[in-house]
Enzyme design. Structure first.
Site, short mmCIF file in Angstrom:
data_model
loop_
_atom_site.label_atom_id
_atom_site.label_comp_id
_atom_site.label_asym_id
_atom_site.label_seq_id
_atom_site.Cartn_x
_atom_site.Cartn_y
_atom_site.Cartn_z
N ASP A 92 0.62 2.96 -6.15
CA ASP A 92 0.02 2.48 -4.92
C ASP A 92 1.15 1.97 -4.04
O ASP A 92 2.26 1.72 -4.52
CB ASP A 92 -0.98 1.37 -5.25
CG ASP A 92 -1.64 0.81 -4.00
OD1 ASP A 92 -1.96 1.61 -3.11
OD2 ASP A 92 -1.82 -0.41 -3.92
N ASP A 118 -2.16 -2.44 -8.09
CA ASP A 118 -2.39 -3.88 -8.16
C ASP A 118 -3.77 -4.30 -7.68
O ASP A 118 -4.10 -5.48 -7.72
CB ASP A 118 -1.33 -4.62 -7.34
CG ASP A 118 -1.52 -4.41 -5.84
OD1 ASP A 118 -2.02 -3.33 -5.44
OD2 ASP A 118 -1.18 -5.33 -5.07
N ASP A 172 -7.57 0.38 -7.29
CA ASP A 172 -6.75 1.18 -8.21
C ASP A 172 -7.33 1.25 -9.61
O ASP A 172 -6.89 2.04 -10.44
CB ASP A 172 -5.33 0.59 -8.30
CG ASP A 172 -4.62 0.56 -6.97
OD1 ASP A 172 -4.74 1.56 -6.23
OD2 ASP A 172 -3.96 -0.44 -6.65
#
Length: 717
Positions: free
Chosen positions: A411, A605, A609
């Site tokens: 990410d 995080d 996700d």
């Protein structure tokens, strides 16, 4: 019209074409289905053990799994404490070599409940493995422990069967049987605790939704349980509240923290007509919304479902010991049977005693103590070494899979970047310009305003009160500070006020770099530009270089816009980037990579996700991120430092090498000891390997495994 036509989804009848209707007499199947994590084809409507691998089967329903207490963990923990208390004095007596009759009877009395009660689940699983011919570690454990205890019990109760003159000289192995049971129970408790984190991740996701909603009625607002909200209900969301369900704003304006969906730290401005998502957090403004999706149809509910499905679709590894056991166990049994038969028919007198002693020696030297310790000891030491380096590893599966990773998916926000906006540019560099801008932005609810105010405060600038403050959503703000008119916004906002964009080129350049640039005008004249962005972490560039040096491809999946994502990718030299990614698209991308033969590690995080973290071969969470991400992932980087991925990969490869060495030690002892225990040296040298020496060899193999595993404490990562 056609009662024989049934379907579990809406649609038209294939016979008459009429729309299908819900049968009022139909009731949904509310049974909880249990399935094996390693063998999903095994399903039943009650808890139990898998007939193939012996693992406890788990609830397939996400809701059931989230709300159900882990009864097996409690039961195994209780067995562990009782077994350990009983096994300790047995072990002490054996180590002190007290060979008198009272000592032996005490060992027999204390070890018997450990083996027959505390070890009962393992014997049950081992018996099932024999019946189903799916040989595994439980087969080895049950045979090894059973052989040691049965041999010792016979030596206690029928010493006349053995060639020794005094029954005190007959070796016993009660301490080996009891200690092995305790060690296996320790491993089971640790494994069950790790598996229980799956339920914790689901619970954390479910907790994102508020328990109540405020429904707007003609008579006033009323609080109702979330489960009673229906499509079309008008709901009020106050400042700081969580949005209860998916819907559309009908009145009011605000900024919402949508990081659970996009992973982006900056709140999004919302106005009438804009869609809002259940579980997102409202800012300082209140609004009224109309519910459009409720219950299992909301995006949050779908994320929960995705996490549950992804976790269950990821089959845990079959350890090397289990894979070899399919051949090793029947081979040991065959050797033991042949040994017994040969000594019984061809051996010297007393033939029965020699047959029993040598057959049991074969089984004891093949006891899976070292084989069972080979993997967990390396994992235990490796996990401790990782913790020293800021890499928290939750399971052996994650550690083993990490060594095979070929692609790292990350990410952007909070992983490559710091995760919160900061002032990055001010043109021209002028503290007075920043002070005026920050004074106006202090009255704004826009998320970028906080970054500008924070930068001014860090420089010690004194902010003045603002007058005639006006905010236009999505365009800019206006205010008077110390008698000066300050206008901050995009080019269109300044054009409406007849202000020429003298700094438009600089703003465009900053935008191309992925920064959010705002033009500033003072007293009707262009005065400069300020830019805010989510800065790249200081450690990110070094981390990318290390990962490339390991031969890994790096793909960025981010919910941010393409311009910002591409700018970050160019700056860091990433292999590829995909922007505007939702939780579902991230999950699909990880699945497609795995289907194409890639071994994928996903680093993220945020809540958004979580599904992809669960679906990846290895999920890696930033310690600075959300609890859901950390609970779903198999590895957590405590400091949120991406360099931890490279450390984890080095550690994984070192641990796997160590495990292979341990298994080689364990099998080497068996390969050398089993033929000797069977009597191979007797025809030539007249030598027999007594069960006592077989126990010593078994102990030496365990010592070798432990000593080799401890070398990992000095591994360079």
């Amino acid at each position: 019209m056609c009662p024989g036509v049934e379907s579990d989804v809406p649609g038209d009848c294939p016979k008459c074409g009429m729309a299908l209707e819900r049968n009022p007499a139909w009731q949904p199947d509310t049974r909880t289905i249990y399935t094996c994590p390693m063998h999903p084809e095994v399903q039943q409507d009650h808890p139990g053990d898998c007939p193939k691998c012996g693992m406890a089967i788990e609830a397939k329903s996400v809701a059931a799994d989230a709300g159900e207490e882990n009864a097996e963990l409690g039961e195994m923990t209780r067995r562990l404490w009782i077994a350990a208390a009983l096994a300790l004095p047995v072990f002490v007596l054996a180590m002190l070599h007290i060979e008198n009759a009272p000592s032996r009877w005490v060992q027999f009395a204390l070890s018997t409940p450990v083996v027959l009660w505390a070890g009962a689940p393992f014997f049950r699983r081992g018996w099932r493995s024999l019946l189903s011919r799916h040989f595994n570690m439980w087969t080895l454990i049950s045979i090894g422990v059973g052989a040691a205890w049965v041999f010792s019990a016979i030596a206690m109760l029928a010493p006349q069967l053995f060639p020794q003159q005094h029954h005190d000289a007959v070796p016993i192995y009660f301490e080996a049987a009891a200690v092995i049971i305790v060690l296996v129970l320790v491993g089971q408790v640790l494994e069950l605790r790790a598996r229980a984190r799956t339920g914790s991740a689901i619970k954390a996701l479910l907790d994102l939704a508020p328990p109540i909603a405020r429904r707007v009625r003609d008579s006033g607002d009323e609080e109702i349980p979330l489960s009673e909200v229906s499509v079309g209900d008008v709901l009020r969301v106050r400042p700081g509240d969580k949005v209860p369900v998916d819907g559309e704003i009908t009145e009011g304006r605000s900024s919402l923290d949508e990081s659970m969906i996009t992973g982006e730290s900056m709140p999004v401005a919302k106005a009438p007509g804009d869609a809002v998502t259940g579980g997102t957090v409202n800012g300082t403004g209140g609004f009224v919304m109309r519910a459009s999706r409720v219950g299992s149809d909301t995006l949050l509910a779908r994320i929960v479902h995705l996490v549950g499905e992804a976790q269950r679709s990821r089959a845990p590894i079959q350890g090397l010991a289990d894979r070899v056991a399919g051949l090793f166990v029947p081979a040991v049994l065959l050797v033991a049977v042949l040994t017994f038969a040969l000594w019984l028919t061809l051996g010297p007198e007393p033939r029965l005693a020699h047959a029993i002693v040598n057959a049991v020696a074969v089984l004891i030297i093949a006891c899976p103590c070292a084989l069972g310790l080979a993997t967990p000891m390396s994992i235990m030491v490796g996990v401790g070494r990782g913790a020293q380096a800021g890499v928290l590893i939750k399971s052996a599966e994650a550690l083993e899979r990490l060594a095979k990773v070929t692609t790292v998916v990350v990410d952007k926000t909070g992983t490559l970047t710091e995760g919160r906006p900061r002032l990055t540019e001010i043109i021209p560099t002028d503290d007075e310009l920043l002070r005026l801008v920050a004074s106006v932005e202090r009255g704004s609810e826009h998320p970028l305003a906080a970054a500008i105010v924070e930068a001014a405060q860090e420089r010690g600038l004194k902010l003045d009160a603002v007058e005639s403050f006006e905010s236009v959503t999505g365009r800019g703000v206006v205010g008077r500070v110390a008698g000066r008119e300050v206008v901050i916004g995009n080019a269109a906002f300044l054009d409406e006020r007849g202000i020429a964009g003298a700094f438009a080129d600089q703003a465009a350049t900053l935008q191309e770099r992925g920064q959010t640039a705002m033009l500033v005008a003072l007293d009707g004249k262009a005065a400069g530009v300020v830019a805010v962005a989510d800065p790249i972490k200081a450690s990110t560039r070094e981390a990318i270089r290390e990962l490339h040096a390991l031969g890994l491809k790096i793909l960025v999946l981010t919910g941010d816009n393409a311009r910002t994502a591409n700018a970050v990718a160019r700056e860091l030299g990433l292999d590829s980037v995909e922007a505007d990614a939702t939780p579902a698209t991230k999950l699909d991308r990880v699945r497609s990579l795995r289907a194409g033969g890639e071994h994928v590690a996903m680093a993220g995080d945020g809540v958004n996700d979580a599904p992809a973290l669960a679906e990846a071969d290895v999920g890696i969470a930033m310690g600075t991120g959300t609890d859901v991400a950390m609970q779903t992932a198999g590895i957590t980087l405590v400091k949120g430092d991406l360099r931890g991925i490279a450390r984890a990969i080095h550690l994984s490869r070192a641990t796997l090498r160590n495990i292979r060495q341990n298994l080689a030690f364990a099998f080497l002892y068996n390969a050398l000891g089993i033929p000797v225990a069977a009597g191979l040296l007797y025809p030539v040298f007249g030598l027999l390997l007594s069960p006592m020496l077989a126990g010593v060899a078994m102990s030496l193999s365990s010592v070798s495994v432990v000593a080799n595993a401890l070398r990992l404490r000095r591994a360079a990562i």
